[in-house]
Design a protein around this motif. Structure first.
Motif, PDB file in Angstrom:
ATOM      1  N   SER A 202       0.838  -1.191   0.000  1.00  0.00           N
ATOM      2  CA  SER A 202       0.000   0.000   0.000  1.00  0.00           C
ATOM      3  C   SER A 202       0.877   1.246   0.000  1.00  0.00           C
ATOM      4  N   GLU A 273      -8.708  -3.039  -6.321  1.00  0.00           N
ATOM      5  CA  GLU A 273      -9.169  -2.960  -4.927  1.00  0.00           C
ATOM      6  C   GLU A 273      -8.618  -1.724  -4.233  1.00  0.00           C
ATOM      7  N   ARG A 312      -1.558   6.171  12.715  1.00  0.00           N
ATOM      8  CA  ARG A 312      -0.563   6.082  11.636  1.00  0.00           C
ATOM      9  C   ARG A 312       0.780   6.738  11.980  1.00  0.00           C
ATOM     10  N   TYR A 373      -7.565   4.619   6.861  1.00  0.00           N
ATOM     11  CA  TYR A 373      -6.836   3.997   7.955  1.00  0.00           C
ATOM     12  C   TYR A 373      -6.741   4.931   9.164  1.00  0.00           C
TER      13      TYR A 373
END
Ligand code: LLP
Length: 419
Positions: A202, A273, A312, A373
């Motif tokens: 990612s 995706e 994060r 996220y």
């Protein structure tokens, strides 16, 4: 920043003042823009419009029902990694035939639930999972359409914790075992291999690793067809990285052209995706400065958001832009701040020595690029209730997840009668 901009000296999400939302819901909170969500999805779908391709939103990036619903209304499919996410996708209006189920450790119960729901495809990652799935499918009297996720051993050139396509990573099956494992899969009564899946990581900001992985998949496809497998689809994994600071991710048009150049002649339907690139820059985290603490060595802005709300920076040393909600006067000098939360760990730090305009107690600040996220990875560490999520659409806003009270949190727990 797109949908988030200063208007009349105050940060707005579309036409809604961030100050107004803060007054209504209290801080901290996540704030998402419908216009940005829609624009990001449409950009993806548009870039691949000429190809036989479908976009399955990776719910893990932001699994709020209203966000899912926003994409479902635009025709998105979903990429899910747990039965919980599968139920969210269905509840958000994504039909089962547009849902892909990924993940390295799906339980038998999850596989059963996926088959009972009739989802489009299960992406299998190991021999024991193939055996389990075949047994579950046979017990239900169905045959499971699957992809096998291959690990192409490609360096995604991203943070080590979110790189997934190297041979030492837990994901997928080794590329060199793929032919044998497809053969084994095809021999199982409850399995029909119809696709190859790959996902190398990612926050990729370069096309080269994607290209390397897809070329390996295309080469494998030819071998598998020669071996007699009827492979009709390719699942190309997550989407492009986004700009947090000064990263320059590739254009979607270039990405789509690269995909076409590799897969265009293969006669396969392609699944994408993306998660982060659909939601990351469609959301901000708004927080209030509790205190500005001037020490002998550092100046700290202690804010009411913490690592439990946005992990994060603590987990990946990730950078998030930080701006005041009230527009600073032009030319105001920047001063270095450590921006920290109230949690009792030094890791609860959002930014170190970040140059910011002067901050004072009670000021509101916005953490940028927080739509992906962010809320999805939040926790209640330190008994801090999950923070609200708010969705803006034009001049309206709605709380799409309210802040629980501490009393509600406590009511969910049980003390045994022997205590
Ligand atoms: N497909 C699969 C199989 C995945 O594992 C992922 C992400 C995606 C799609 C979506 O990838 P995206 O388009 O968002 O790059 N928590 C980390 C990111 C973890 C990504 C895990 N897998 C972060 O905050 O940076």
């Amino acid at each position: 920043m797109g949908a988030f901009a200063y208007r009349y000296g105050v940060l707005h999400a579309e036409s809604v003042s961030v100050n107004e939302v803060a007054r209504a819901v209290g801080t901290p909170f996540y704030l998402y823009s419908t216009a940005a969500l829609e624009a990001h999805y449409s950009a993806y779908a548009g870039a691949f419009a000429g190809q036989d391709a479908g976009v399955c939103y990776a719910l893990k990036a932001n699994s709020n029902l209203a966000v899912i619903r926003t994409f479902a209304k635009l025709g998105a499919g979903g990429d899910v990694v747990s039965v919980g996410e599968m139920k969210r996708a269905l509840a958000g209006g994504i039909p089962p035939e547009r849902i892909v189920f990924s993940g390295v450790g799906k339980t038998r119960e999850e596989l059963r639930a996926a088959l009972e729901a009739g989802i489009h495809q299960i992406n299998v990652e190991s021999i024991p999972e193939l055996e389990a799935l075949s047994a579950v499918a046979s017990s239900l009297g169905v045959v499971a359409p699957i992809a096998i996720r291959v690990n192409p051993d490609v360096d995604a050139k991203t943070h080590a914790k979110i790189a997934t396509g190297k041979k030492e990573n837990k994901f997928g099956i080794d590329y060199d075992q793929a032919r044998d494992i497809y053969k084994f899969a095809a021999s199982l009564p409850g399995i029909k291999p119809v696709s190859i899946a790959v996902h190398i990581g990612s926050q990729l900001t370069d096309l080269a690793p994607f290209r390397a992985a897809y070329e390996r998949v295309a080469a494998l496809l030819h071998q598998l067809r020669a071996d007699g497998h009827d492979i009709q689809r390719l699942d190309l994994g997550g989407g492009l990285g986004i700009t947090y600071k000064n990263e320059a991710p590739p254009d979607l048009a270039d990405y789509a052209a690269m995909v076409r150049s590799i897969t265009g002649n293969l006669g396969c339907r392609v699944t994408l995706e993306p998660g982060r690139s659909l939601v990351g820059n469609a959301g901000i985290l708004v927080s209030r400065v509790i205190y500005v603490k001037q020490g002998l060595h550092r100046r700290f802005a202690i804010v009411d958001a913490a690592m439990n709300d946005l992990i994060r920076p603590s987990l990946y040393e990730a950078y998030h832009g930080i701006i005041p909600v009230v527009e600073p006067e032009s030319g105001s000098a920047l001063e270095p701040y450590d921006v920290v939360g109230p949690v009792c760990e030094s890791g609860d730090t959002f930014a170190v020595q970040r140059p910011l305009p002067p901050l004072a107690d009670d000021d509101l600040v916005a953490f940028l690029s927080a739509g992906a996220y962010g809320a999805a990875m939040s926790s209640t560490y330190n008994t801090r209730p999950l923070i609200p999520e708010v969705l803006v659409n034009g001049d309206r806003f709605a709380v799409i997840r309210p802040r629980p009270t501490v009393e509600e949190m406590l009511a969910a727990e049980r003390v045994p009668d022997w205590l």
